[in-house]
Scaffold this motif. Structure first.
Motif, PDB file in Angstrom:
ATOM      1  N   GLY A  68       0.874  -1.295  -0.102  1.00 35.78           N
ATOM      2  CA  GLY A  68      -0.040  -0.007  -0.048  1.00 35.78           C
ATOM      3  C   GLY A  68       0.892   1.150  -0.133  1.00 35.78           C
ATOM      4  N   GLU A  69       1.897   1.146   0.597  1.00 38.10           N
ATOM      5  CA  GLU A  69       2.752   2.303   0.854  1.00 38.10           C
ATOM      6  C   GLU A  69       3.634   2.675  -0.334  1.00 38.10           C
ATOM      7  N   LEU A  70       4.256   1.796  -1.047  1.00 32.84           N
ATOM      8  CA  LEU A  70       5.332   1.961  -1.934  1.00 32.84           C
ATOM      9  C   LEU A  70       4.917   2.790  -3.278  1.00 32.84           C
ATOM     10  N   PRO A  71       3.503   2.679  -3.853  1.00 33.86           N
ATOM     11  CA  PRO A  71       3.336   3.552  -4.801  1.00 33.86           C
ATOM     12  C   PRO A  71       3.232   5.107  -4.468  1.00 33.86           C
ATOM     13  N   GLY A  72       3.036   5.301  -3.160  1.00 29.51           N
ATOM     14  CA  GLY A  72       2.786   6.693  -2.872  1.00 29.51           C
ATOM     15  C   GLY A  72       4.067   7.279  -1.992  1.00 29.51           C
ATOM     16  N   TYR A  73       5.031   6.477  -2.040  1.00 30.24           N
ATOM     17  CA  TYR A  73       6.237   6.928  -1.469  1.00 30.24           C
ATOM     18  C   TYR A  73       7.111   7.862  -2.134  1.00 30.24           C
ATOM     19  N   VAL A  74       6.973   9.238  -1.905  1.00 30.31           N
ATOM     20  CA  VAL A  74       7.349  10.205  -3.006  1.00 30.31           C
ATOM     21  C   VAL A  74       8.654  11.164  -2.455  1.00 30.31           C
ATOM     22  N   TRP A  75       9.437  11.586  -3.408  1.00 30.01           N
ATOM     23  CA  TRP A  75      10.275  12.800  -2.560  1.00 30.01           C
ATOM     24  C   TRP A  75       9.645  13.968  -2.437  1.00 30.01           C
ATOM     25  N   ASP A  76      10.499  14.407  -1.451  1.00 29.06           N
ATOM     26  CA  ASP A  76       9.795  15.823  -0.771  1.00 29.06           C
ATOM     27  C   ASP A  76      10.167  16.940  -1.548  1.00 29.06           C
ATOM     28  N   ASP A  77       9.257  17.664  -2.380  1.00 28.90           N
ATOM     29  CA  ASP A  77       9.513  18.801  -2.928  1.00 28.90           C
ATOM     30  C   ASP A  77      10.180  19.785  -2.210  1.00 28.90           C
ATOM     31  N   LYS A 107      12.214  19.674   0.373  1.00 27.27           N
ATOM     32  CA  LYS A 107      13.601  19.446   0.506  1.00 27.27           C
ATOM     33  C   LYS A 107      14.221  19.637  -0.463  1.00 27.27           C
ATOM     34  N   THR A 108      13.907  19.274  -1.674  1.00 31.08           N
ATOM     35  CA  THR A 108      14.288  19.195  -3.020  1.00 31.08           C
ATOM     36  C   THR A 108      14.736  20.850  -3.465  1.00 31.08           C
ATOM     37  N   GLU A 109      13.587  21.656  -3.180  1.00 29.08           N
ATOM     38  CA  GLU A 109      13.841  22.932  -3.393  1.00 29.08           C
ATOM     39  C   GLU A 109      15.176  23.658  -2.339  1.00 29.08           C
ATOM     40  N   LYS A 110      15.570  22.845  -1.367  1.00 23.68           N
ATOM     41  CA  LYS A 110      16.646  23.299  -0.380  1.00 23.68           C
ATOM     42  C   LYS A 110      17.913  22.730  -0.837  1.00 23.68           C
ATOM     43  N   GLY A 111      17.820  21.931  -2.008  1.00 24.32           N
ATOM     44  CA  GLY A 111      18.959  21.018  -2.384  1.00 24.32           C
ATOM     45  C   GLY A 111      19.296  19.791  -1.614  1.00 24.32           C
ATOM     46  N   GLU A 112      18.317  19.289  -0.768  1.00 25.02           N
ATOM     47  CA  GLU A 112      18.343  18.109  -0.229  1.00 25.02           C
ATOM     48  C   GLU A 112      17.825  17.091  -0.941  1.00 25.02           C
ATOM     49  N   ASP A 113      18.028  15.593  -0.826  1.00 21.39           N
ATOM     50  CA  ASP A 113      17.070  14.603  -1.336  1.00 21.39           C
ATOM     51  C   ASP A 113      16.592  13.968  -0.042  1.00 21.39           C
ATOM     52  N   ALA A 114      15.175  13.789   0.021  1.00 20.89           N
ATOM     53  CA  ALA A 114      14.578  13.106   1.364  1.00 20.89           C
ATOM     54  C   ALA A 114      13.091  12.680   0.749  1.00 20.89           C
ATOM     55  N   PRO A 115      12.643  11.485   1.139  1.00 26.44           N
ATOM     56  CA  PRO A 115      11.551  11.036   0.879  1.00 26.44           C
ATOM     57  C   PRO A 115      10.538  11.971   1.832  1.00 26.44           C
ATOM     58  N   VAL A 116       9.204  12.298   1.513  1.00 26.61           N
ATOM     59  CA  VAL A 116       8.141  12.580   2.231  1.00 26.61           C
ATOM     60  C   VAL A 116       7.975  11.819   3.638  1.00 26.61           C
TER      61      VAL A 116
END
Ligand SMILES: Nc1ncnc2c1ncn2[C@@H]1O[C@H](COP(=O)(O)OP(=O)(O)O)[C@@H](O)[C@H]1O
Ligand SMILES: [Mg+2]
Length: 445
Positions: free
Chosen positions: A381-390, A392-401
């Motif tokens: 149930g979780e995998l399809p909705g596991y997304v990168w956090d926009d 964080k991306t704006e701050k130059g970091e990579d992190a999932p929501v």
């Protein structure tokens, strides 16, 4: 290794007049390390006298990724390793090895006066260490070599160094020059996997296929791009989810991975290795407790239910042993204490390096080497909705929501922390740059 003539791009790189930084970046396995080590070895023999340094995430990765290949290239009499001493002797000169995987690392080189430095996988080191290293290159004529794989577009290595290259030979082999007043004394070379003529095409193919999503764009296409959209973009129920009744025979139960919450769900997933001709990993079964729908539990009650679950049947036909290791969210101190108090054995803190863990799991999914039985409903149930956090991306970091990620985290803990137990059984080509330093099957670092 029998050295082949270097590809055109590497020859171009080596023929330019020396700047103070030589930066080789781009795809994995593209020949960056071999080309730079050749140049570095020449510098060790002919460069100015003074201290030399080789740096990577840990002293061990420096030895594995750089010193052993140098030994292969130049012979053990020219490259002598003194394990544990932090020093190697190359062509008769002492070279200091430095691991730099945290902010304190810079203090190791604070007072040094260096004539040359080599930095492996520079984008994975703290910026503070790199800055300090650069200021320590105070011997006249001192030079620095670095290799790097791309990260996000706002990564310090790109914005503060690579983008300011006086000369850039880009991925297509174009030469882009910038005037001296707006650039650094830095040459940048972007390498692609296809630049490495030494590799077997089947291996190149396999390597390309084992990366997907943002990892593919960075580590294969050599782009400094942001992480966006789905984290496990290759996950597909049709390919990865199997009915429990059709679980393949299991060669080995590896571990249970646990993510723990008091107000959030707790999830435990059991990871096995199949007995197939080409073994795969499989999440056999899942325990999940959601306090919002089923009420809060005390640690004692969680522990009781988790132990009962681990003790249950997780295969339709085989009688499997209990998972020998329980790999737990390192933040779940109270649950660990409770489980240990209840006599549960084999408890390990999960290696919680989020990005390397995601990269590893993503690669397993992309290469269809991870199965999930339909008992693991939380994970599916979780995998399809596991997304990168926009944001964080704006701050130059990579992190999932950080939401609906409980089974996803439990899965990552189990896979990443136990990799020493299954890596050789799988067809796995990914470079081990960030392998956990502790976990089942690994000697304590
Ligand atoms: N000039 C070369 N001659 C022979 N083999 C090479 C050469 N360059 C690269 N290789 C092979 O390709 C592999 C990947 O090269 P490497 O320099 O480690 O890539 P990168 O540092 O870009 O990941 C090496 O392990 C080596 O086997
Ligand atoms: Mg390399």
């Amino acid at each position: 290794m029998k050295l082949q003539p270097l590809p055109a791009k590497a020859r171009l790189a080596l023929s330019h007049p020396s700047p103070s930084i030589e930066a080789y970046e781009g795809s994995v396995r593209s020949g960056k390390t071999v080309a730079t080590l050749i140049d570095w070895a020449r510098y060790i023999r002919t460069g100015p006298a003074g201290q030399l340094a080789m740096c990577g995430r840990t002293e061990r990765t420096v030895i594995n990724n750089l010193i052993l290949p140098m030994q292969e290239m130049f012979g053990p009499s020219r490259v002598r390793i003194n394990y544990g001493s932090g020093v190697v002797t190359v062509f008769g000169r002492k070279v200091h090895l430095y691991g730099a995987n945290n902010e304190q690392a810079r203090t190791k080189i604070q007072g040094a006066t260096l004539a040359g430095a080599y930095v492996d996988e520079a984008s994975t080191l703290p910026e503070s260490f790199f800055n300090m290293l650069y200021t320590r290159l105070s011997v006249p004529g001192a030079k620095l070599w670095l290799t790097a794989n791309p990260e996000g577009p706002k990564h310090w290595l790109k914005t503060k160094w690579l983008d300011k290259a006086r000369v850039w030979v880009d991925g297509k082999g174009r030469v882009i020059e910038q005037p001296a007043d707006v650039s650094l004394e830095l040459h940048r070379y972007t390498f692609l996997l296809d630049d490495n003529e030494a590799l077997d095409p089947a291996y190149v193919d396999r390597t390309k296929r084992s990366y997907s999503g943002v990892f593919r764009r960075r580590y294969i296409d050599a782009e400094w791009v942001a992480a966006e959209g789905s984290v496990y973009d290759q996950f597909d129920e049709d390919r990865h989810v199997i009915p429990f009744a059709e679980t393949p025979q299991i060669a080995r139960v590896l571990a249970a991975g646990i993510d723990y919450g008091t107000t959030n769900p707790t999830s435990a997933l059991i990871l096995g290795l199949t007995a197939e001709q080409h073994p795969r990993l499989v999440f056999l079964d899942e325990y999940r407790h959601d306090p919002e729908t089923h009420g809060k539990l005390t640690d004692a009650e969680q522990s009781r239910r988790i132990r009962a679950f681990l003790n249950g049947r997780h295969h339709p036909t085989q009688a499997l042993p209990q998972p020998p290791y329980t790999v737990i969210d390192p933040a779940a101190a109270s649950l660990k204490v409770q489980l240990a108090h209840d006599g549960h054995r084999g408890i390990w803190d999960a290696a919680n390096d989020v990005l390397p863990g995601i990269k590893l799991m993503s690669s397993l999914i992309a290469t269809d080497q991870l199965l999930i039985t339909d008992r693991c409903k939380g994970l599916i149930g979780e995998l399809p909705g596991y997304v990168w956090d926009d944001k964080k991306t704006e701050k130059g970091e990579d992190a999932p929501v950080k939401a609906n990620d409980h089974s996803a985290d439990a899965a990552r803990y189990a896979i990443y922390t136990t990799q020493a137990l299954w890596r050789t059984a799988l067809r796995f080509t990914e470079e081990v740059t960030n392998a956990p330093s502790q976990g089942p099957g690994l000697a304590a670092a």
